[in-house]
Design a protein around this motif. Structure first.
Motif, PDB file in Angstrom:
ATOM      1  N   VAL A  59       1.002  -1.292  -0.037  1.00 39.28           N
ATOM      2  CA  VAL A  59      -0.001  -0.281   0.111  1.00 39.28           C
ATOM      3  C   VAL A  59       1.005   1.161   0.097  1.00 39.28           C
ATOM      4  O   VAL A  59       0.506   2.299  -0.367  1.00 39.28           O
ATOM      5  N   ALA A  60       2.093   1.076   0.502  1.00 38.65           N
ATOM      6  CA  ALA A  60       2.818   2.289   0.597  1.00 38.65           C
ATOM      7  C   ALA A  60       3.318   2.732  -0.397  1.00 38.65           C
ATOM      8  O   ALA A  60       3.972   3.844  -1.096  1.00 38.65           O
ATOM      9  N   VAL A  61       3.531   1.699  -1.342  1.00 44.82           N
ATOM     10  CA  VAL A  61       3.918   1.795  -2.921  1.00 44.82           C
ATOM     11  C   VAL A  61       2.707   2.180  -3.983  1.00 44.82           C
ATOM     12  O   VAL A  61       3.136   3.382  -4.435  1.00 44.82           O
ATOM     13  N   LEU A  62       1.748   1.541  -3.693  1.00 43.00           N
ATOM     14  CA  LEU A  62       0.703   1.669  -4.409  1.00 43.00           C
ATOM     15  C   LEU A  62      -0.266   2.887  -4.223  1.00 43.00           C
ATOM     16  O   LEU A  62      -0.884   3.794  -5.120  1.00 43.00           O
ATOM     17  N   HIS A  63      -0.409   3.394  -3.118  1.00 42.07           N
ATOM     18  CA  HIS A  63      -1.399   4.305  -2.379  1.00 42.07           C
ATOM     19  C   HIS A  63      -0.758   4.859  -1.292  1.00 42.07           C
ATOM     20  O   HIS A  63      -1.379   4.656  -0.148  1.00 42.07           O
ATOM     21  N   PRO A  64       0.474   5.624  -1.426  1.00 47.49           N
ATOM     22  CA  PRO A  64       1.171   6.055  -0.371  1.00 47.49           C
ATOM     23  C   PRO A  64       0.242   6.963   0.740  1.00 47.49           C
ATOM     24  O   PRO A  64       0.497   7.154   1.798  1.00 47.49           O
ATOM     25  N   GLU A  65      -0.551   7.815   0.113  1.00 45.29           N
ATOM     26  CA  GLU A  65      -1.434   8.495   0.958  1.00 45.29           C
ATOM     27  C   GLU A  65      -2.367   7.782   1.967  1.00 45.29           C
ATOM     28  O   GLU A  65      -2.790   8.530   2.868  1.00 45.29           O
ATOM     29  N   ARG A  66      -2.409   6.660   1.821  1.00 46.22           N
ATOM     30  CA  ARG A  66      -3.283   5.933   2.766  1.00 46.22           C
ATOM     31  C   ARG A  66      -2.523   4.671   3.269  1.00 46.22           C
ATOM     32  O   ARG A  66      -3.160   3.699   3.959  1.00 46.22           O
ATOM     33  N   ALA A  67      -1.107   4.694   3.068  1.00 49.52           N
ATOM     34  CA  ALA A  67      -0.504   3.617   3.707  1.00 49.52           C
ATOM     35  C   ALA A  67      -0.493   3.444   5.301  1.00 49.52           C
ATOM     36  O   ALA A  67      -0.418   4.500   5.936  1.00 49.52           O
ATOM     37  N   PRO A  68      -0.573   2.151   5.917  1.00 45.62           N
ATOM     38  CA  PRO A  68      -0.665   2.224   7.147  1.00 45.62           C
ATOM     39  C   PRO A  68       0.691   2.209   7.763  1.00 45.62           C
ATOM     40  O   PRO A  68       1.754   1.860   7.178  1.00 45.62           O
ATOM     41  N   GLN A  69       0.856   3.023   8.996  1.00 43.85           N
ATOM     42  CA  GLN A  69       2.274   2.910   9.583  1.00 43.85           C
ATOM     43  C   GLN A  69       2.242   1.414  10.070  1.00 43.85           C
ATOM     44  O   GLN A  69       1.586   0.859  10.423  1.00 43.85           O
ATOM     45  N   GLU A  70       3.764   0.807   9.898  1.00 43.67           N
ATOM     46  CA  GLU A  70       3.991  -0.364  10.267  1.00 43.67           C
ATOM     47  C   GLU A  70       3.927  -0.819  11.663  1.00 43.67           C
ATOM     48  O   GLU A  70       4.104   0.091  12.741  1.00 43.67           O
ATOM     49  N   ILE A  71       3.173  -2.026  12.161  1.00 48.21           N
ATOM     50  CA  ILE A  71       3.074  -2.221  13.511  1.00 48.21           C
ATOM     51  C   ILE A  71       4.394  -2.819  13.849  1.00 48.21           C
ATOM     52  O   ILE A  71       4.979  -2.218  15.063  1.00 48.21           O
TER      53      ILE A  71
END
Length: 320
Positions: A59-71
């Motif tokens: 998601v950080a690559v394809l949709h960085p604006e809604r990428a979750p912070q890694e747990i």
């Protein structure tokens, strides 16, 4: 456990495998149910057990604006995967080009040619390939085509905290809400944030409670604002060192009593210790329970009175 940074690094003499795939963010109990199935089948059949994971998060690559912070950061995730008993992990660099692989091309490249998998274990909600169009039925069809068995792990982990399953979504929600009891149940361990200890405003030291302030680029999902009881661990020290794992009261937030703090911080006061010099050291901060929400105090005396109560509560909870 072997750690490979691409499928090309997997040695030819590894032999056939039992394999799985996923982001495994947090490596929580839902993930470990899948991993336990992988390692169990591998032991029974004398095969190697391998997981395929991705970095960065798709998601950080394809949709960085809604990428979750890694747990959990990648190093922590790999350590946890090793603890699950795997023989190897392949960390695939996720790129926009990689995302264009069709489900069949992904499976053929990864499990057929790369890992020579005899068994592929997936979660019931696994998705793979272009636009996440591959699912359980796709994997079963490809298994028949390429002669590997598919094992699907169903939903696991009905909980007592109003959460439906042991999932990364449920875990993120619990951490964000400061519900560390629910987070601990999903993880089967305390949630951890790690980072370098840096200089802050030094107010804690001035008030008699010196804190270890984590750098803003710390790894791990920071819980919701509040005061917590937990542990500060120093991985630089040997496991049996008396100062390796220390009880702590932890503050998360912007310290609303002081107007000059705008950046959320994680600060840990090691209970009853004023002699520690942790600057420049990377530490782990584990969250056991939330003691209270952050609040603004009308005076420094009121803040200090509350801090004393927080420390006492943390001491009592961690002692037990």
């Amino acid at each position: 456990m072997h750690r490979w940074t691409s499928l090309d690094d997997v040695p030819a003499d590894l032999g056939p495998t039992v394999a799985t795939l996923g982001n495994f963010d947090g490596v929580h109990r839902g993930h470990r149910a899948v991993l336990d199935t992988v390692t169990s089948i591998a032991r029974e059949r004398g095969l190697a057990s391998v997981a395929v994971t991705f970095d960065p998060h798709p998601v950080a690559v394809l949709h960085p604006e809604r990428a979750p912070q890694e747990i959990a950061g990648l190093d922590h995730r790999l350590d946890l995967l090793e603890q699950a008993g795997l023989d190897g992990v392949v960390v695939v660099e996720f790129t926009r080009e990689y995302a264009l692989l069709t489900p069949e091309d992904f499976v053929r490249q990864t499990f057929v040619d790369g890992l020579r998998s005899q068994v592929v274990v997936i979660g019931h909600d696994s998705r793979f390939g272009l636009h996440n169009s591959g699912d359980e039925s796709t994997m079963r069809a490809l298994g028949e085509r390429y002669s590997f068995e598919v094992v699907v792990q169903g939903t696991v982990g009905e909980m007592d905290h109003g959460l439906r399953s042991w999932s990364s979504t449920a875990l993120r929600a619990a951490i964000a809400a400061g519900d560390m009891e629910a987070a601990t149940e999903i993880l089967d361990r305390y949630h951890r944030v790690s980072g370098e200890v840096v200089h802050g405003h030094h107010r804690g030291r001035e008030l008699g409670y010196p804190t270890a302030n984590l750098a803003t680029d710390s790894e791990g999902l920071v819980p919701g604002d509040g005061v917590y009881a937990g542990w500060l661990e120093r991985p630089v020290l040997p496991p049996d060192h008396p100062d390796r794992r220390l009880p702590a009261a932890i503050s998360v937030g912007t310290n609303p009593t002081f107007d000059d703090v705008v950046q959320r911080t994680v600060e840990a006061y090691v209970l009853d210790r004023t002699d520690l010099d942790l600057y420049g050291e990377t530490v782990w901060v584990e969250f056991v329970t939330r003691l209270r929400a952050n609040e603004r105090f009308d005076s420094l005396e009121a803040l200090m009175d509350q801090m004393a109560l927080d420390v006492e509560r943390a001491r009592d909870l961690l002692r037990g």
